[in-house]
Design a protein around this motif. Sequence first.
Motif, PDB file in Angstrom:
ATOM      1  N   VAL A  69      34.947  78.305  69.671  1.00  0.00           N
ATOM      2  CA  VAL A  69      34.358  79.371  70.472  1.00  0.00           C
ATOM      3  C   VAL A  69      34.254  80.652  69.637  1.00  0.00           C
ATOM      4  O   VAL A  69      33.247  81.339  69.674  1.00  0.00           O
ATOM      5  CB  VAL A  69      35.204  79.616  71.740  1.00  0.00           C
ATOM      6  N   ASN A  70      35.285  80.932  68.890  1.00  0.00           N
ATOM      7  CA  ASN A  70      35.293  82.158  68.076  1.00  0.00           C
ATOM      8  C   ASN A  70      35.587  81.845  66.624  1.00  0.00           C
ATOM      9  O   ASN A  70      36.319  80.904  66.321  1.00  0.00           O
ATOM     10  CB  ASN A  70      36.380  83.123  68.562  1.00  0.00           C
ATOM     11  N   ILE A  71      35.019  82.647  65.763  1.00  0.00           N
ATOM     12  CA  ILE A  71      35.353  82.563  64.344  1.00  0.00           C
ATOM     13  C   ILE A  71      35.780  83.949  63.891  1.00  0.00           C
ATOM     14  O   ILE A  71      35.073  84.932  64.120  1.00  0.00           O
ATOM     15  CB  ILE A  71      34.145  82.115  63.505  1.00  0.00           C
ATOM     16  N   TYR A  72      36.924  83.997  63.252  1.00  0.00           N
ATOM     17  CA  TYR A  72      37.401  85.261  62.692  1.00  0.00           C
ATOM     18  C   TYR A  72      37.439  85.126  61.178  1.00  0.00           C
ATOM     19  O   TYR A  72      38.342  84.491  60.633  1.00  0.00           O
ATOM     20  CB  TYR A  72      38.798  85.591  63.221  1.00  0.00           C
ATOM     21  N   PRO A  73      36.477  85.676  60.494  1.00  0.00           N
ATOM     22  CA  PRO A  73      36.454  85.522  59.036  1.00  0.00           C
ATOM     23  C   PRO A  73      37.520  86.380  58.373  1.00  0.00           C
ATOM     24  O   PRO A  73      37.823  87.475  58.827  1.00  0.00           O
ATOM     25  CB  PRO A  73      35.053  85.989  58.661  1.00  0.00           C
ATOM     26  N   SER A  74      38.066  85.873  57.280  1.00  0.00           N
ATOM     27  CA  SER A  74      39.087  86.624  56.554  1.00  0.00           C
ATOM     28  C   SER A  74      38.452  87.682  55.674  1.00  0.00           C
ATOM     29  O   SER A  74      39.085  88.644  55.299  1.00  0.00           O
ATOM     30  CB  SER A  74      39.901  85.672  55.686  1.00  0.00           C
ATOM     31  N   VAL A  75      37.221  87.449  55.337  1.00  0.00           N
ATOM     32  CA  VAL A  75      36.507  88.370  54.465  1.00  0.00           C
ATOM     33  C   VAL A  75      35.184  88.668  55.148  1.00  0.00           C
ATOM     34  O   VAL A  75      34.510  87.754  55.598  1.00  0.00           O
ATOM     35  CB  VAL A  75      36.241  87.736  53.090  1.00  0.00           C
ATOM     36  N   ILE A  76      34.840  89.906  55.227  1.00  0.00           N
ATOM     37  CA  ILE A  76      33.627  90.242  55.956  1.00  0.00           C
ATOM     38  C   ILE A  76      32.687  91.079  55.107  1.00  0.00           C
ATOM     39  O   ILE A  76      32.664  92.296  55.182  1.00  0.00           O
ATOM     40  CB  ILE A  76      33.947  91.012  57.238  1.00  0.00           C
ATOM     41  N   PRO A  77      31.917  90.424  54.285  1.00  0.00           N
ATOM     42  CA  PRO A  77      30.909  91.167  53.535  1.00  0.00           C
ATOM     43  C   PRO A  77      29.848  91.732  54.481  1.00  0.00           C
ATOM     44  O   PRO A  77      29.664  91.247  55.592  1.00  0.00           O
ATOM     45  CB  PRO A  77      30.300  90.113  52.620  1.00  0.00           C
TER      46      PRO A  77
ATOM     47  N   GLY B   2      48.803  75.474  72.197  1.00  0.00           N
ATOM     48  CA  GLY B   2      49.711  76.030  73.193  1.00  0.00           C
ATOM     49  C   GLY B   2      48.950  76.536  74.392  1.00  0.00           C
ATOM     50  O   GLY B   2      47.767  76.220  74.577  1.00  0.00           O
ATOM     51  N   SER B   3      49.602  77.329  75.173  1.00  0.00           N
ATOM     52  CA  SER B   3      49.021  77.737  76.451  1.00  0.00           C
ATOM     53  C   SER B   3      47.825  78.676  76.284  1.00  0.00           C
ATOM     54  O   SER B   3      47.082  78.901  77.235  1.00  0.00           O
ATOM     55  CB  SER B   3      50.091  78.400  77.310  1.00  0.00           C
ATOM     56  N   HIS B   4      47.644  79.219  75.113  1.00  0.00           N
ATOM     57  CA  HIS B   4      46.477  80.064  74.893  1.00  0.00           C
ATOM     58  C   HIS B   4      45.395  79.361  74.090  1.00  0.00           C
ATOM     59  O   HIS B   4      44.554  80.005  73.460  1.00  0.00           O
ATOM     60  CB  HIS B   4      46.888  81.371  74.228  1.00  0.00           C
ATOM     61  N   GLY B   5      45.444  78.054  74.111  1.00  0.00           N
ATOM     62  CA  GLY B   5      44.374  77.285  73.494  1.00  0.00           C
ATOM     63  C   GLY B   5      44.700  76.802  72.094  1.00  0.00           C
ATOM     64  O   GLY B   5      45.749  77.114  71.531  1.00  0.00           O
ATOM     65  N   ASN B   6      43.792  76.025  71.559  1.00  0.00           N
ATOM     66  CA  ASN B   6      43.943  75.498  70.202  1.00  0.00           C
ATOM     67  C   ASN B   6      43.318  76.474  69.214  1.00  0.00           C
ATOM     68  O   ASN B   6      42.170  76.880  69.367  1.00  0.00           O
ATOM     69  CB  ASN B   6      43.246  74.145  70.076  1.00  0.00           C
ATOM     70  N   VAL B   7      44.097  76.813  68.230  1.00  0.00           N
ATOM     71  CA  VAL B   7      43.636  77.793  67.249  1.00  0.00           C
ATOM     72  C   VAL B   7      43.906  77.240  65.867  1.00  0.00           C
ATOM     73  O   VAL B   7      44.991  76.722  65.598  1.00  0.00           O
ATOM     74  CB  VAL B   7      44.384  79.127  67.431  1.00  0.00           C
ATOM     75  N   LEU B   8      42.906  77.337  64.999  1.00  0.00           N
ATOM     76  CA  LEU B   8      43.065  76.849  63.631  1.00  0.00           C
ATOM     77  C   LEU B   8      43.018  78.016  62.662  1.00  0.00           C
ATOM     78  O   LEU B   8      42.026  78.741  62.586  1.00  0.00           O
ATOM     79  CB  LEU B   8      41.946  75.850  63.296  1.00  0.00           C
ATOM     80  N   TYR B   9      44.104  78.191  61.932  1.00  0.00           N
ATOM     81  CA  TYR B   9      44.161  79.195  60.866  1.00  0.00           C
ATOM     82  C   TYR B   9      43.985  78.446  59.554  1.00  0.00           C
ATOM     83  O   TYR B   9      44.819  77.612  59.201  1.00  0.00           O
ATOM     84  CB  TYR B   9      45.502  79.938  60.914  1.00  0.00           C
TER      85      TYR B   9
ATOM     86  N   LYS C  15      38.836  67.986  69.077  1.00  0.00           N
ATOM     87  CA  LYS C  15      39.566  68.882  69.984  1.00  0.00           C
ATOM     88  C   LYS C  15      38.769  70.153  70.251  1.00  0.00           C
ATOM     89  O   LYS C  15      38.017  70.618  69.394  1.00  0.00           O
ATOM     90  CB  LYS C  15      40.917  69.250  69.379  1.00  0.00           C
ATOM     91  N   ASP C  16      38.980  70.710  71.398  1.00  0.00           N
ATOM     92  CA  ASP C  16      38.395  72.020  71.686  1.00  0.00           C
ATOM     93  C   ASP C  16      39.154  73.068  70.905  1.00  0.00           C
ATOM     94  O   ASP C  16      40.369  73.192  71.040  1.00  0.00           O
ATOM     95  CB  ASP C  16      38.501  72.319  73.183  1.00  0.00           C
ATOM     96  N   ILE C  17      38.435  73.789  70.097  1.00  0.00           N
ATOM     97  CA  ILE C  17      39.069  74.841  69.299  1.00  0.00           C
ATOM     98  C   ILE C  17      38.618  76.192  69.847  1.00  0.00           C
ATOM     99  O   ILE C  17      37.421  76.495  69.850  1.00  0.00           O
ATOM    100  CB  ILE C  17      38.674  74.723  67.808  1.00  0.00           C
ATOM    101  N   GLN C  18      39.547  76.973  70.284  1.00  0.00           N
ATOM    102  CA  GLN C  18      39.212  78.295  70.810  1.00  0.00           C
ATOM    103  C   GLN C  18      38.784  79.220  69.670  1.00  0.00           C
ATOM    104  O   GLN C  18      37.751  79.869  69.738  1.00  0.00           O
ATOM    105  CB  GLN C  18      40.424  78.890  71.538  1.00  0.00           C
ATOM    106  N   SER C  19      39.581  79.263  68.628  1.00  0.00           N
ATOM    107  CA  SER C  19      39.266  80.168  67.518  1.00  0.00           C
ATOM    108  C   SER C  19      39.624  79.543  66.184  1.00  0.00           C
ATOM    109  O   SER C  19      40.591  78.797  66.081  1.00  0.00           O
ATOM    110  CB  SER C  19      40.051  81.483  67.659  1.00  0.00           C
ATOM    111  N   ILE C  20      38.813  79.880  65.204  1.00  0.00           N
ATOM    112  CA  ILE C  20      39.154  79.548  63.822  1.00  0.00           C
ATOM    113  C   ILE C  20      39.298  80.856  63.061  1.00  0.00           C
ATOM    114  O   ILE C  20      38.411  81.716  63.095  1.00  0.00           O
ATOM    115  CB  ILE C  20      38.076  78.665  63.163  1.00  0.00           C
ATOM    116  N   TYR C  21      40.419  81.007  62.415  1.00  0.00           N
ATOM    117  CA  TYR C  21      40.641  82.128  61.501  1.00  0.00           C
ATOM    118  C   TYR C  21      40.316  81.589  60.119  1.00  0.00           C
ATOM    119  O   TYR C  21      41.054  80.759  59.581  1.00  0.00           O
ATOM    120  CB  TYR C  21      42.075  82.646  61.643  1.00  0.00           C
TER     121      TYR C  21
END
Length: 584
Positions: A335-343, A126-133, A157-163
């Motif tokens: 560009v960004n990675i947001y981990p679900s678990v952060i040891p 969408g307009s705020h980029g490609n995001v993969l959850y 594809k350009d991926i802005q963030s991966i959750y």
Amino acid sequence: MSSFAGRMKEYPTISLDRFDRENLHARAYFLSHCHKDHMKGLKGPLLKRKLQFSRTVRLYCSFVTKELLLNNPKYAFWEEYIVPLELESPTQISLVDEASGEKEEVVVTLLPAGHCPGSVMFLFEGSHGNVLYTGDFRLPVGDVSRMEHLHSGSRVKDIQSIYLDSTFYDPRFYQIPSREVCLSGISELVGNWISQSPHHVVWLNCKAAYGYEYLFINLGEEFNTQIHVNTLAMFKKMPEILSYVTTDRRTQIHACRHPKDEEFFQGNRLPCGCTAADGTPLRIISIKPSTMWFGERTKKTSVIIKTGGSSYRACFSFHSSYSEIKDFLSYLQPVNIYPSVIPIGRTLTELMCRKQSDEAAFVYKPLGVLKRSRVQRPTCEGTLETTALPVCVEESLPLTITDAQPAAHNYVDCTESNGEEEEEEEQQGDEEKVGAGQPEDISSQPPRWEDFFTTETLTDSQNSLRSQPQSCCSEMTGSQTPDLFSDEETAPDGFSLTLSGSQSNHSSQNMDSCLPDTLIIQPELDGQKQREEGDDGIIQSESQQSSDFDIPCTPESKVPRRDELSQLYRKLAAGEDIRQIFTL
DNA sequence: GCGATCAGAT
DNA sequence: CACATCTGATCGC
């Protein structure tokens, strides 16, 4: 366990896998799979009430997830609000603010996640980029390169963030034997046992969760039998699973459960209480599926461990290993990675820097064909092309602001990952998926996980689609073929050696050698359980687990001040670029 | 009594 | 070994 608070920075009016607190205000809900820790708040009366007053808010998930969810009466009220989506079918969704009428369009695509039946990843464009959850996932090395919707033509594809499902994103979990290798070990054990006499039976000591069906299907197929389970109701519309499970106790393979099943087993009883017809005592072994993992340099090990006279543990993982995650991330280079678990002491950024060179030669072909005939819902086939944003290494500022613990992080600039440490292994690529050192005819491979968990059948050309990941971090050399069996009592230096809490030196060495340039995330020295709630309402997670790693503060870093954080949250909520805040 | 939360066990 | 779940204690409404 996921500690994801439910919302993504880019599309904050969407909630995924969390349905409580701030998520009550979402314009659309997404459920990646039917595990309880991803369903928090889903049966809440508050949410139920909200739905009754809404004309636009819906829950999107796969058909299989819908089926599993509605099978539980506690979630039956969702029936009229669920919109099941086909896999690999981009679908445009309007995110409507029902108060103001304001509207935002987003295209979502479900991608098979290989975690449990119905499990998917969500790709938002969408307009705020490609995001993969990602939800929770297990994908073998190389599979990401064959996921059509992560590509645009021959280009990733350009991926802005991966959750990201980062459960095993830690070098200690460098390698987990493939599904095929684990299954083959379990099959051999089961076969050796049940072939001895009709009174030799196996109890598969599985948790109360979806995800073991792959095991049941393959064992049922191999031994031409059905597996005894407590109930079939949830699978009534899934013939591929249904045909391999039964509530008839007269079978040699059981996966039934009882609150006191461990006690039962100690008294040589099955959880279902089944006994042999003629009164002969049953000869029972238990096999407990458990995650086993191996370090980077572990040469040889076993996928079956004997833990007692008639007890075994068998390797089984719902989640990708470190190498598998690394392959996934290095291929997509978000560009960004947001981990679900952060040891504690976790590295995030060595793979984040997008490379512009040597793009993968991707062949664009459909992944699968639906078995079912189904009414096509309106889809938006023209996936949104985002601007080809050349994120060069220096500018990309490998900085991830995790929504999980901003106040507890030290932000460290990181230079480009050299990624050279495993280069000598990069050539092997195509063989590893099959199972290390076990070359087999592709056509004779066991059915793919996705076949059963997405109700899709894949085309037979899938294996020809694999392209060499541009910076794949390979790990499974032929010499690392796991043994099928190991007796813990006679092989004390088996896999468990690398797992003991006293192995921190080994672990740290692994980490050091593997990750030369890293962003180090470290909890504050005091108040490790601190929770923060930002202005955007995203609940910050608590620390996930203790760690053997003990990584000192990086001198150049500093903990952001309170006012800086407030400013950050304001900008995040407004969708503004926040990177400058942390530029050194 | 119900739900939310946490500790503990498996 | 961890993961995902369940049980039971506690608390607040």
